[in-house]
Design a protein around this motif. Structure first.
Motif, PDB file in Angstrom:
ATOM      1  N   LYS A   1       0.842  -1.195   0.000  1.00 53.44           N
ATOM      2  CA  LYS A   1       0.000   0.000   0.000  1.00 53.44           C
ATOM      3  C   LYS A   1       0.875   1.242   0.000  1.00 53.44           C
ATOM      4  O   LYS A   1       1.944   1.268   0.600  1.00 53.44           O
ATOM      5  CB  LYS A   1      -0.914   0.032   1.237  1.00 53.44           C
ATOM      6  N   GLY A   2       0.379   2.285  -0.650  1.00 54.67           N
ATOM      7  CA  GLY A   2       1.101   3.547  -0.648  1.00 54.67           C
ATOM      8  C   GLY A   2       2.307   3.516  -1.562  1.00 54.67           C
ATOM      9  O   GLY A   2       2.723   2.462  -2.060  1.00 54.67           O
ATOM     10  N   LYS A   3       2.858   4.711  -1.769  1.00 54.76           N
ATOM     11  CA  LYS A   3       4.009   4.816  -2.653  1.00 54.76           C
ATOM     12  C   LYS A   3       4.845   6.024  -2.245  1.00 54.76           C
ATOM     13  O   LYS A   3       4.325   7.120  -2.037  1.00 54.76           O
ATOM     14  CB  LYS A   3       3.572   4.966  -4.113  1.00 54.76           C
ATOM     15  N   SER A   4       6.143   5.794  -2.136  1.00 57.68           N
ATOM     16  CA  SER A   4       7.113   6.856  -1.921  1.00 57.68           C
ATOM     17  C   SER A   4       8.453   6.332  -2.425  1.00 57.68           C
ATOM     18  O   SER A   4       8.607   5.137  -2.698  1.00 57.68           O
ATOM     19  CB  SER A   4       7.203   7.249  -0.442  1.00 57.68           C
ATOM     20  N   ASP A   5       9.420   7.227  -2.531  1.00 53.39           N
ATOM     21  CA  ASP A   5      10.731   6.806  -3.011  1.00 53.39           C
ATOM     22  C   ASP A   5      11.360   5.774  -2.084  1.00 53.39           C
ATOM     23  O   ASP A   5      11.952   4.784  -2.530  1.00 53.39           O
ATOM     24  CB  ASP A   5      11.658   8.018  -3.150  1.00 53.39           C
ATOM     25  N   ARG A   6      11.239   5.991  -0.792  1.00 55.97           N
ATOM     26  CA  ARG A   6      11.824   5.048   0.162  1.00 55.97           C
ATOM     27  C   ARG A   6      11.106   3.696   0.151  1.00 55.97           C
ATOM     28  O   ARG A   6      11.740   2.641   0.257  1.00 55.97           O
ATOM     29  CB  ARG A   6      11.802   5.644   1.567  1.00 55.97           C
ATOM     30  N   LYS A   7       9.791   3.733   0.007  1.00 56.60           N
ATOM     31  CA  LYS A   7       9.058   2.464  -0.067  1.00 56.60           C
ATOM     32  C   LYS A   7       9.437   1.707  -1.329  1.00 56.60           C
ATOM     33  O   LYS A   7       9.594   0.477  -1.314  1.00 56.60           O
ATOM     34  CB  LYS A   7       7.554   2.734  -0.045  1.00 56.60           C
ATOM     35  N   ASP A   8       9.582   2.426  -2.446  1.00 60.06           N
ATOM     36  CA  ASP A   8       9.983   1.764  -3.683  1.00 60.06           C
ATOM     37  C   ASP A   8      11.366   1.140  -3.542  1.00 60.06           C
ATOM     38  O   ASP A   8      11.615   0.032  -4.028  1.00 60.06           O
ATOM     39  CB  ASP A   8       9.982   2.767  -4.836  1.00 60.06           C
ATOM     40  N   ALA A   9      12.286   1.843  -2.878  1.00 58.90           N
ATOM     41  CA  ALA A   9      13.617   1.279  -2.643  1.00 58.90           C
ATOM     42  C   ALA A   9      13.536   0.039  -1.770  1.00 58.90           C
ATOM     43  O   ALA A   9      14.258  -0.936  -1.977  1.00 58.90           O
ATOM     44  CB  ALA A   9      14.516   2.336  -1.990  1.00 58.90           C
ATOM     45  N   GLN A  10      12.619   0.046  -0.783  1.00 54.47           N
ATOM     46  CA  GLN A  10      12.422  -1.136   0.059  1.00 54.47           C
ATOM     47  C   GLN A  10      11.947  -2.326  -0.760  1.00 54.47           C
ATOM     48  O   GLN A  10      12.422  -3.449  -0.589  1.00 54.47           O
ATOM     49  CB  GLN A  10      11.401  -0.828   1.154  1.00 54.47           C
ATOM     50  N   TRP A  11      10.998  -2.078  -1.655  1.00 55.37           N
ATOM     51  CA  TRP A  11      10.473  -3.178  -2.456  1.00 55.37           C
ATOM     52  C   TRP A  11      11.525  -3.714  -3.428  1.00 55.37           C
ATOM     53  O   TRP A  11      11.582  -4.920  -3.676  1.00 55.37           O
ATOM     54  CB  TRP A  11       9.223  -2.730  -3.193  1.00 55.37           C
ATOM     55  N   LEU A  12      12.341  -2.849  -3.951  1.00 55.29           N
ATOM     56  CA  LEU A  12      13.429  -3.317  -4.813  1.00 55.29           C
ATOM     57  C   LEU A  12      14.427  -4.151  -4.014  1.00 55.29           C
ATOM     58  O   LEU A  12      14.932  -5.174  -4.499  1.00 55.29           O
ATOM     59  CB  LEU A  12      14.133  -2.125  -5.465  1.00 55.29           C
ATOM     60  N   TRP A  13      14.707  -3.709  -2.805  1.00 56.69           N
ATOM     61  CA  TRP A  13      15.583  -4.488  -1.929  1.00 56.69           C
ATOM     62  C   TRP A  13      14.973  -5.857  -1.642  1.00 56.69           C
ATOM     63  O   TRP A  13      15.655  -6.874  -1.697  1.00 56.69           O
ATOM     64  CB  TRP A  13      15.812  -3.698  -0.639  1.00 56.69           C
ATOM     65  N   ARG A  14      13.685  -5.871  -1.335  1.00 57.99           N
ATOM     66  CA  ARG A  14      12.999  -7.139  -1.061  1.00 57.99           C
ATOM     67  C   ARG A  14      12.990  -8.043  -2.295  1.00 57.99           C
ATOM     68  O   ARG A  14      13.187  -9.255  -2.192  1.00 57.99           O
ATOM     69  CB  ARG A  14      11.571  -6.846  -0.601  1.00 57.99           C
ATOM     70  N   PHE A  15      12.764  -7.461  -3.462  1.00 60.91           N
ATOM     71  CA  PHE A  15      12.767  -8.258  -4.690  1.00 60.91           C
ATOM     72  C   PHE A  15      14.123  -8.933  -4.874  1.00 60.91           C
ATOM     73  O   PHE A  15      14.198 -10.122  -5.204  1.00 60.91           O
ATOM     74  CB  PHE A  15      12.463  -7.361  -5.896  1.00 60.91           C
ATOM     75  N   GLY A  16      15.202  -8.198  -4.674  1.00 62.32           N
ATOM     76  CA  GLY A  16      16.524  -8.798  -4.798  1.00 62.32           C
ATOM     77  C   GLY A  16      16.786  -9.869  -3.764  1.00 62.32           C
ATOM     78  O   GLY A  16      17.539 -10.815  -4.021  1.00 62.32           O
ATOM     79  N   GLN A  17      16.161  -9.765  -2.608  1.00 67.14           N
ATOM     80  CA  GLN A  17      16.309 -10.786  -1.573  1.00 67.14           C
ATOM     81  C   GLN A  17      15.580 -12.073  -1.943  1.00 67.14           C
ATOM     82  O   GLN A  17      16.067 -13.169  -1.646  1.00 67.14           O
ATOM     83  CB  GLN A  17      15.753 -10.257  -0.237  1.00 67.14           C
ATOM     84  N   GLN A  18      14.425 -11.949  -2.582  1.00 71.60           N
ATOM     85  CA  GLN A  18      13.556 -13.109  -2.778  1.00 71.60           C
ATOM     86  C   GLN A  18      13.637 -13.737  -4.162  1.00 71.60           C
ATOM     87  O   GLN A  18      13.406 -14.929  -4.314  1.00 71.60           O
ATOM     88  CB  GLN A  18      12.102 -12.715  -2.510  1.00 71.60           C
ATOM     89  N   GLN A  19      13.943 -12.941  -5.175  1.00 74.24           N
ATOM     90  CA  GLN A  19      13.831 -13.411  -6.547  1.00 74.24           C
ATOM     91  C   GLN A  19      15.203 -13.523  -7.207  1.00 74.24           C
ATOM     92  O   GLN A  19      16.122 -12.756  -6.899  1.00 74.24           O
ATOM     93  CB  GLN A  19      12.957 -12.449  -7.373  1.00 74.24           C
ATOM     94  N   ALA A  20      15.299 -14.477  -8.116  1.00 73.58           N
ATOM     95  CA  ALA A  20      16.503 -14.578  -8.943  1.00 73.58           C
ATOM     96  C   ALA A  20      16.457 -13.473  -9.995  1.00 73.58           C
ATOM     97  O   ALA A  20      15.461 -13.332 -10.714  1.00 73.58           O
ATOM     98  CB  ALA A  20      16.581 -15.947  -9.610  1.00 73.58           C
ATOM     99  N   THR A  21      17.515 -12.691 -10.081  1.00 68.88           N
ATOM    100  CA  THR A  21      17.531 -11.544 -10.985  1.00 68.88           C
ATOM    101  C   THR A  21      18.717 -11.658 -11.942  1.00 68.88           C
ATOM    102  O   THR A  21      19.859 -11.842 -11.497  1.00 68.88           O
ATOM    103  CB  THR A  21      17.673 -10.225 -10.194  1.00 68.88           C
ATOM    104  N   PRO A  22      18.476 -11.556 -13.239  1.00 65.65           N
ATOM    105  CA  PRO A  22      19.597 -11.586 -14.198  1.00 65.65           C
ATOM    106  C   PRO A  22      20.459 -10.349 -14.060  1.00 65.65           C
ATOM    107  O   PRO A  22      19.970  -9.256 -13.779  1.00 65.65           O
ATOM    108  CB  PRO A  22      18.899 -11.639 -15.566  1.00 65.65           C
ATOM    109  N   ARG A  23      21.735 -10.524 -14.243  1.00 65.75           N
ATOM    110  CA  ARG A  23      22.674  -9.419 -14.104  1.00 65.75           C
ATOM    111  C   ARG A  23      22.683  -8.563 -15.365  1.00 65.75           C
ATOM    112  O   ARG A  23      22.650  -9.066 -16.478  1.00 65.75           O
ATOM    113  CB  ARG A  23      24.086  -9.931 -13.808  1.00 65.75           C
ATOM    114  N   TRP A  24      22.744  -7.257 -15.152  1.00 68.50           N
ATOM    115  CA  TRP A  24      22.723  -6.295 -16.251  1.00 68.50           C
ATOM    116  C   TRP A  24      24.132  -5.983 -16.689  1.00 68.50           C
ATOM    117  O   TRP A  24      25.038  -5.817 -15.864  1.00 68.50           O
ATOM    118  CB  TRP A  24      22.022  -5.025 -15.791  1.00 68.50           C
TER     119      TRP A  24
END
Length: 344
Positions: free
Chosen positions: A110-133
């Motif tokens: 819920k909600g949206k802010s720059d810090r929350k978006d950074a949190q979700w990106l951090w969480r995504f990297g913790q949980q999901q396999a991500t291809p390297r750029w």
């Protein structure tokens, strides 16, 4: 009331299951600032740095080069940071914004802010396999910039031509206004021709082996072949033709559910607008000169399919042929299917 609203000590991310991985840094990129979420201790922390080279150095100093930096593809604002991180030796993952949005929705964010978006990106990297750029080679980056400049000038051409036509249909026409519009249109024509010639020359130099292969396909000319090579990055990062078709937005998209929902099947149209329009024009000549495309078109029309749908299928066929020919290094052969049948 939501549990993270009851106490300021409860983090949104602490409510989600953790997955232990190497150090992950979530970075929400905007034009002026970088909102960062990382975990140097027992709980995630935030920091904000400017989106400048000095801010990049501060970010690397605080978070280290042995971390995985997870970014979101936000226009061109993330590129300078991504290049800096790769040059410093850090790992970088650049995510599609749609993927991040679905991830947040899946966890009922819920909600949206720059810090929350950074949190979700951090969480995504913790949980999901991500291809390297990895950054593309400079030649391709420059070619894409030329292509973008050409597209912008072509849009201006259309705008000026429409304005001139509207002016000429008025009962009273200012000679100076007409002269300036005509002059602008001629200048735009010359600029587009110069840019397209330079772009074609560069692509033919970079893909000297692939260009003749693609041009051997009936229905695909030099400009379309160059556009395909630039669009697909030389076909080096694609594993099969389905990825190429999906990248061009030509995948069929079915929308049905049970007995009540019967939506019309359409193509996805995600990305690749210019490639789709060029291929659609090429499909007309391919239906005449390309044996496989002609047979496909006639078969679909004979089944009662709409002609436009059949042409979209021809576009897919052209992409399949292009992928197979570039990967195999063998030019187009009109009787390839018959030869393969006899060999078996």
């Amino acid at each position: 009331m939501l549990p993270w609203k009851t106490s300021p000590r409860v983090s949104l991310l602490s409510l989600l299951p953790m997955q232990t991985t190497s150090a992950v840094v979530g970075v929400d990129v905007s034009k002026a600032t970088l909102a960062v979420c990382h975990q140097p201790g027992p709980s995630p922390q935030h920091l904000d740095v400017p989106n400048t080279p000095a801010g990049f150095r501060e970010l690397v100093r605080r978070c280290g080069v042995r971390s995985l930096y997870v970014l979101e593809a936000t226009g061109t604002y993330y590129l300078a940071l991504a290049y800096h991180l790769v040059a410093a030796g850090a790992e970088v993952a650049v995510l599609n914004p749609i993927v991040v949005r679905r991830f947040i929705q899946m966890h009922l964010g819920k909600g949206k802010s720059d810090r929350k978006d950074a949190q979700w990106l951090w969480r995504f990297g913790q949980q999901q396999a991500t291809p390297r750029w990895q950054p593309e080679e400079a030649a391709l980056v420059e070619c894409r910039q030329l292509q973008q400049a050409a597209e912008l000038l072509i849009r201006q051409q259309t705008m000026v031509s429409n304005a001139l036509e509207a002016l000429l249909h008025q009962p009273l026409v200012c000679a100076e206004a007409r002269r300036q519009l005509q002059l602008t249109r001629r200048r735009l024509d010359e600029q587009v021709q110069r840019i397209e010639a330079e772009l074609l020359t560069r692509i033919e130099q970079r893909y000297a082996a692939e260009m003749p292969l693609l041009c051997s396909i009936p229905g695909i000319g030099r400009k379309t072949a160059a556009l395909l090579l630039l669009f697909a990055g030389g076909f080096t990062r694609l594993n099969n033709h389905r990825q190429l078709i999906a990248k061009a937005g030509l995948c069929p998209h079915e929308y049905t559910s049970g007995t009540s929902v019967r939506g019309q099947t359409r193509i996805t149209k995600t990305g690749g607008n210019l490639v789709r329009s060029k291929l659609y024009l090429c499909s007309w000549s391919a239906c005449r000169a390309n044996a496989a495309c002609k047979a496909l078109y006639q078969r679909l029309v004979a089944k009662g399919k709409h002609k436009k749908l059949a042409l979209i299928a021809v576009c897919n066929k052209l992409l399949k042929q292009a992928f197979a020919i570039v990967k195999s290094g063998v030019a187009y052969q009109p009787d390839f299917a018959q030869k393969a049948l006899h060999m078996t």
